[in-house]
Design a protein around this motif. Structure first.
Motif, PDB file in Angstrom:
ATOM      1  N   SER A  86       0.935  -1.285   0.031  1.00  0.00           N
ATOM      2  CA  SER A  86      -0.081   0.076   0.123  1.00  0.00           C
ATOM      3  C   SER A  86       0.825   1.149  -0.035  1.00  0.00           C
ATOM      4  CB  SER A  86      -1.015  -0.058   1.162  1.00  0.00           C
ATOM      5  OG  SER A  86      -0.191  -0.204   2.408  1.00  0.00           O
ATOM      6  N   ALA A  87       2.060   1.257   0.795  1.00  0.00           N
ATOM      7  CA  ALA A  87       3.033   2.274   0.655  1.00  0.00           C
ATOM      8  C   ALA A  87       4.394   1.615   0.658  1.00  0.00           C
ATOM      9  CB  ALA A  87       2.579   3.057   1.783  1.00  0.00           C
ATOM     10  N   GLY A  88       5.128   2.000   0.026  1.00  0.00           N
ATOM     11  CA  GLY A  88       6.687   1.452   0.042  1.00  0.00           C
ATOM     12  C   GLY A  88       7.739   2.599  -0.503  1.00  0.00           C
ATOM     13  N   LEU A  89       8.940   1.871  -0.142  1.00  0.00           N
ATOM     14  CA  LEU A  89      10.112   3.014  -0.443  1.00  0.00           C
ATOM     15  C   LEU A  89      11.203   2.319  -1.249  1.00  0.00           C
ATOM     16  CD1 LEU A  89      11.313   5.512   2.073  1.00  0.00           C
ATOM     17  CD2 LEU A  89      12.979   4.285   0.787  1.00  0.00           C
ATOM     18  N   TYR A  90      11.791   2.771  -2.163  1.00  0.00           N
ATOM     19  CA  TYR A  90      12.673   2.563  -3.037  1.00  0.00           C
ATOM     20  C   TYR A  90      13.914   3.431  -2.531  1.00  0.00           C
ATOM     21  CZ  TYR A  90      15.813   1.169  -6.785  1.00  0.00           C
ATOM     22  OH  TYR A  90      17.270   0.886  -7.548  1.00  0.00           O
ATOM     23  N   LEU A  91      15.037   2.536  -2.161  1.00  0.00           N
ATOM     24  CA  LEU A  91      16.451   3.369  -1.761  1.00  0.00           C
ATOM     25  C   LEU A  91      17.459   3.051  -2.584  1.00  0.00           C
ATOM     26  CD1 LEU A  91      18.035   4.910   0.260  1.00  0.00           C
ATOM     27  CD2 LEU A  91      18.511   2.912   1.809  1.00  0.00           C
ATOM     28  N   ASN A  92      17.916   4.166  -3.326  1.00  0.00           N
ATOM     29  CA  ASN A  92      18.874   4.021  -4.530  1.00  0.00           C
ATOM     30  C   ASN A  92      20.080   4.342  -3.841  1.00  0.00           C
ATOM     31  OD1 ASN A  92      19.488   3.722  -7.370  1.00  0.00           O
ATOM     32  ND2 ASN A  92      20.629   5.605  -6.801  1.00  0.00           N
ATOM     33  N   LEU A  93      21.030   3.402  -3.586  1.00  0.00           N
ATOM     34  CA  LEU A  93      22.496   3.484  -3.139  1.00  0.00           C
ATOM     35  C   LEU A  93      23.419   3.491  -4.345  1.00  0.00           C
ATOM     36  CD1 LEU A  93      22.329   1.821   0.178  1.00  0.00           C
ATOM     37  CD2 LEU A  93      21.704   4.121  -0.253  1.00  0.00           C
ATOM     38  N   GLY A  94      23.880   4.515  -4.921  1.00  0.00           N
ATOM     39  CA  GLY A  94      24.724   4.414  -6.135  1.00  0.00           C
ATOM     40  C   GLY A  94      25.637   5.433  -6.070  1.00  0.00           C
ATOM     41  N   THR A  95      26.006   5.836  -7.345  1.00  0.00           N
ATOM     42  CA  THR A  95      26.829   7.279  -7.553  1.00  0.00           C
ATOM     43  C   THR A  95      25.989   8.459  -6.946  1.00  0.00           C
ATOM     44  OG1 THR A  95      27.518   6.152  -9.696  1.00  0.00           O
ATOM     45  CG2 THR A  95      27.761   8.779  -9.247  1.00  0.00           C
ATOM     46  N   GLY A  96      24.697   8.266  -7.021  1.00  0.00           N
ATOM     47  CA  GLY A  96      23.917   9.289  -6.288  1.00  0.00           C
ATOM     48  C   GLY A  96      23.023   8.780  -5.352  1.00  0.00           C
ATOM     49  N   THR A  99      15.397   8.423  -3.238  1.00  0.00           N
ATOM     50  CA  THR A  99      14.645   7.544  -2.794  1.00  0.00           C
ATOM     51  C   THR A  99      13.470   7.510  -3.907  1.00  0.00           C
ATOM     52  OG1 THR A  99      13.330   8.654  -1.422  1.00  0.00           O
ATOM     53  CG2 THR A  99      15.237   7.379  -0.511  1.00  0.00           C
ATOM     54  N   GLY A 100      12.795   6.439  -3.955  1.00  0.00           N
ATOM     55  CA  GLY A 100      11.231   6.824  -4.603  1.00  0.00           C
ATOM     56  C   GLY A 100      10.298   6.306  -3.612  1.00  0.00           C
ATOM     57  N   LEU A 101       9.183   7.170  -3.562  1.00  0.00           N
ATOM     58  CA  LEU A 101       7.849   6.736  -2.817  1.00  0.00           C
ATOM     59  C   LEU A 101       6.933   6.258  -3.362  1.00  0.00           C
ATOM     60  CD1 LEU A 101       8.453  10.225  -0.834  1.00  0.00           C
ATOM     61  CD2 LEU A 101       9.396   7.992  -0.202  1.00  0.00           C
ATOM     62  N   THR A 102       6.192   5.112  -2.770  1.00  0.00           N
ATOM     63  CA  THR A 102       5.205   4.641  -3.514  1.00  0.00           C
ATOM     64  C   THR A 102       4.111   4.613  -2.806  1.00  0.00           C
ATOM     65  OG1 THR A 102       5.254   2.226  -2.800  1.00  0.00           O
ATOM     66  CG2 THR A 102       6.589   3.148  -4.831  1.00  0.00           C
ATOM     67  N   LEU A 103       2.709   5.012  -3.469  1.00  0.00           N
ATOM     68  CA  LEU A 103       1.518   4.919  -2.682  1.00  0.00           C
ATOM     69  C   LEU A 103       0.540   4.311  -3.738  1.00  0.00           C
ATOM     70  CD1 LEU A 103      -0.196   5.975  -0.045  1.00  0.00           C
ATOM     71  CD2 LEU A 103      -0.675   8.259  -1.549  1.00  0.00           C
ATOM     72  N   GLY A 104      -0.026   3.171  -3.173  1.00  0.00           N
ATOM     73  CA  GLY A 104      -0.795   2.156  -3.866  1.00  0.00           C
ATOM     74  C   GLY A 104      -0.034   1.801  -5.173  1.00  0.00           C
ATOM     75  N   ASN A 105      -0.504   1.905  -6.564  1.00  0.00           N
ATOM     76  CA  ASN A 105       0.351   1.781  -7.892  1.00  0.00           C
ATOM     77  C   ASN A 105       0.769   2.962  -8.398  1.00  0.00           C
ATOM     78  OD1 ASN A 105      -1.996   3.195  -8.653  1.00  0.00           O
ATOM     79  ND2 ASN A 105      -2.422   1.342 -10.320  1.00  0.00           N
ATOM     80  N   GLN A 106       1.306   4.024  -7.561  1.00  0.00           N
ATOM     81  CA  GLN A 106       1.896   5.095  -8.146  1.00  0.00           C
ATOM     82  C   GLN A 106       3.266   5.322  -7.450  1.00  0.00           C
ATOM     83  OE1 GLN A 106       0.931   6.899 -10.959  1.00  0.00           O
ATOM     84  NE2 GLN A 106      -0.964   5.537 -11.134  1.00  0.00           N
ATOM     85  N   VAL A 107       4.052   6.205  -8.064  1.00  0.00           N
ATOM     86  CA  VAL A 107       5.057   6.780  -7.529  1.00  0.00           C
ATOM     87  C   VAL A 107       4.887   8.278  -7.472  1.00  0.00           C
ATOM     88  CG1 VAL A 107       7.582   7.184  -7.735  1.00  0.00           C
ATOM     89  CG2 VAL A 107       6.757   5.141  -8.488  1.00  0.00           C
ATOM     90  N   VAL A 108       5.005   8.582  -6.134  1.00  0.00           N
ATOM     91  CA  VAL A 108       4.639   9.955  -5.694  1.00  0.00           C
ATOM     92  C   VAL A 108       5.922  10.805  -6.467  1.00  0.00           C
ATOM     93  CG1 VAL A 108       4.659  11.770  -3.795  1.00  0.00           C
ATOM     94  CG2 VAL A 108       3.815   9.249  -3.513  1.00  0.00           C
ATOM     95  N   ARG A 109       5.167  11.832  -7.193  1.00  0.00           N
ATOM     96  CA  ARG A 109       6.026  13.015  -7.951  1.00  0.00           C
ATOM     97  C   ARG A 109       6.325  14.259  -6.952  1.00  0.00           C
ATOM     98  NH1 ARG A 109       6.223  14.706 -12.138  1.00  0.00           N
ATOM     99  NH2 ARG A 109       8.060  13.647 -13.090  1.00  0.00           N
ATOM    100  N   GLY A 110       5.466  14.834  -6.166  1.00  0.00           N
ATOM    101  CA  GLY A 110       5.686  15.891  -5.634  1.00  0.00           C
ATOM    102  C   GLY A 110       5.063  16.942  -6.568  1.00  0.00           C
ATOM    103  N   SER A 111       5.341  18.205  -6.242  1.00  0.00           N
ATOM    104  CA  SER A 111       4.621  19.440  -6.633  1.00  0.00           C
ATOM    105  C   SER A 111       5.503  19.777  -7.928  1.00  0.00           C
ATOM    106  CB  SER A 111       4.522  20.607  -5.939  1.00  0.00           C
ATOM    107  OG  SER A 111       4.005  20.355  -4.671  1.00  0.00           O
ATOM    108  N   HIS A 112       6.757  19.264  -8.033  1.00  0.00           N
ATOM    109  CA  HIS A 112       7.989  19.536  -8.959  1.00  0.00           C
ATOM    110  C   HIS A 112       8.721  18.567  -9.861  1.00  0.00           C
ATOM    111  CE1 HIS A 112       7.449  23.090  -6.266  1.00  0.00           C
ATOM    112  NE2 HIS A 112       7.177  23.702  -7.247  1.00  0.00           N
ATOM    113  N   GLY A 113       8.084  17.270  -9.514  1.00  0.00           N
ATOM    114  CA  GLY A 113       8.640  16.064  -9.789  1.00  0.00           C
ATOM    115  C   GLY A 113       9.758  15.715  -8.918  1.00  0.00           C
ATOM    116  N   ALA A 114      10.160  16.388  -7.678  1.00  0.00           N
ATOM    117  CA  ALA A 114      11.277  16.117  -7.025  1.00  0.00           C
ATOM    118  C   ALA A 114      11.187  15.473  -5.709  1.00  0.00           C
ATOM    119  CB  ALA A 114      11.732  17.668  -6.719  1.00  0.00           C
ATOM    120  N   ALA A 115       9.829  14.995  -5.417  1.00  0.00           N
ATOM    121  CA  ALA A 115       9.653  13.979  -4.399  1.00  0.00           C
ATOM    122  C   ALA A 115      10.830  12.787  -4.204  1.00  0.00           C
ATOM    123  CB  ALA A 115       8.177  13.483  -4.279  1.00  0.00           C
TER     124      ALA A 115
END
Length: 255
Positions: A86-96, A99-115
């Motif tokens: 129902s809610a998840g989190l992707y943690l990217n540990l790389g050169t940069g 994170t990606g925040l998920t809610l239902g079947n969507q990835v949260v983008r925020g007001s400017h795409g910067a969530a």
């Protein structure tokens, strides 16, 4: 940039023989409409209207553009470790670091795409370095490139994040650095999980190869600090996560 449904260079004769269902573009930077922001590593990339450029060549083909970490998050959400949450989190540990925040079947983008752009998080209240001064404090301190720079200065010769994870033994100074790195990740992830309340955290990115070394510190801090600790898992897609994600998204637009 990754072009999923096609290749960057296609002759006119080849295009006439191909049928494109959709085009997916996974790219660094923040995707805000048809343009990109926060892409200092590629000069002029934020001046390109990707959708218009592609539609000029493929006028009748749907074009989908998404940030690389959000694309990877979609891969995990639609067909990986975050599927069914129902809610998840992707943690990217790389050169940069992001994170990606998920809610239902969507990835949260925020007001400017910067969530989820946690690379810009401040390390402490006294820090004067931040976005306005051209810095991404958490990423500079704990991203792969920043780790390599700090380690090279510490040991006096080229030394990468990969060297740190693969070393059979570490000097006291290197062990201290590694412990501090893990603690920094664990504390920041715990704070984010307290705010977002994910059921699962999927760890991906280039440093996922060292998951067995990273996971114990993260799991322990999550259990200690988060009221409802999430399950920590390695990401399902260990390679080409963003490529798989943008492909799945492009296909979803056709349904």
């Amino acid at each position: 940039m990754r072009l999923v449904s096609g290749a960057p260079r296609i002759s006119s004769s080849s295009r006439a023989q191909l049928t494109f269902a959709a085009i997916g573009v996974s790219t660094i930077g923040v995707v805000d409409g048809d343009h990109l922001k926060l892409v200092p590593t590629i000069q002029g990339w934020d001046q390109v209207n990707l959708r218009a450029s592609l539609q000029t060549v493929f006028p009748a083909v749907p074009v989908l553009i998404e940030n690389d970490v959000k694309s990877a998050t979609y891969a995990e959400l639609l067909n990986g470790a975050l599927k069914g949450t129902s809610a998840g989190l992707y943690l990217n540990l790389g050169t940069g670091i992001a994170t990606g925040l998920t809610l239902g079947n969507q990835v949260v983008r925020g007001s400017h795409g910067a969530a989820g752009e946690v690379g810009y998080w401040l390390l402490d209240a006294q820090s004067s370095a931040g976005f306005a001064t051209g810095h991404a404090p958490l990423e500079e301190a704990t991203g792969g490139q920043g780790i390599g720079q700090q380690l090279t200065a510490l040991v006096g010769h080229p030394y990468t994040a990969k060297d740190l994870w693969q070393a059979p033994t570490l000097s006291p100074a290197l062990q201290q650095f590694k412990d501090h790195l893990l603690t920094t990740w664990a504390v920041n992830l715990s704070n984010l999980c307290i705010a977002w309340d994910p059921a699962v955290v999927a760890v991906g990115g280039g440093m996922q190869a060292a998951y067995h070394q990273i996971a114990p510190a993260l799991t322990a801090k999550l259990a200690q600090s988060v009221p409802f600790p999430p399950v920590l898992k390695p990401a399902f897609y260990r390679q080409n996560a963003s490529l798989n994600g943008i492909a799945l998204l492009a296909l979803r637009t056709l349904q």
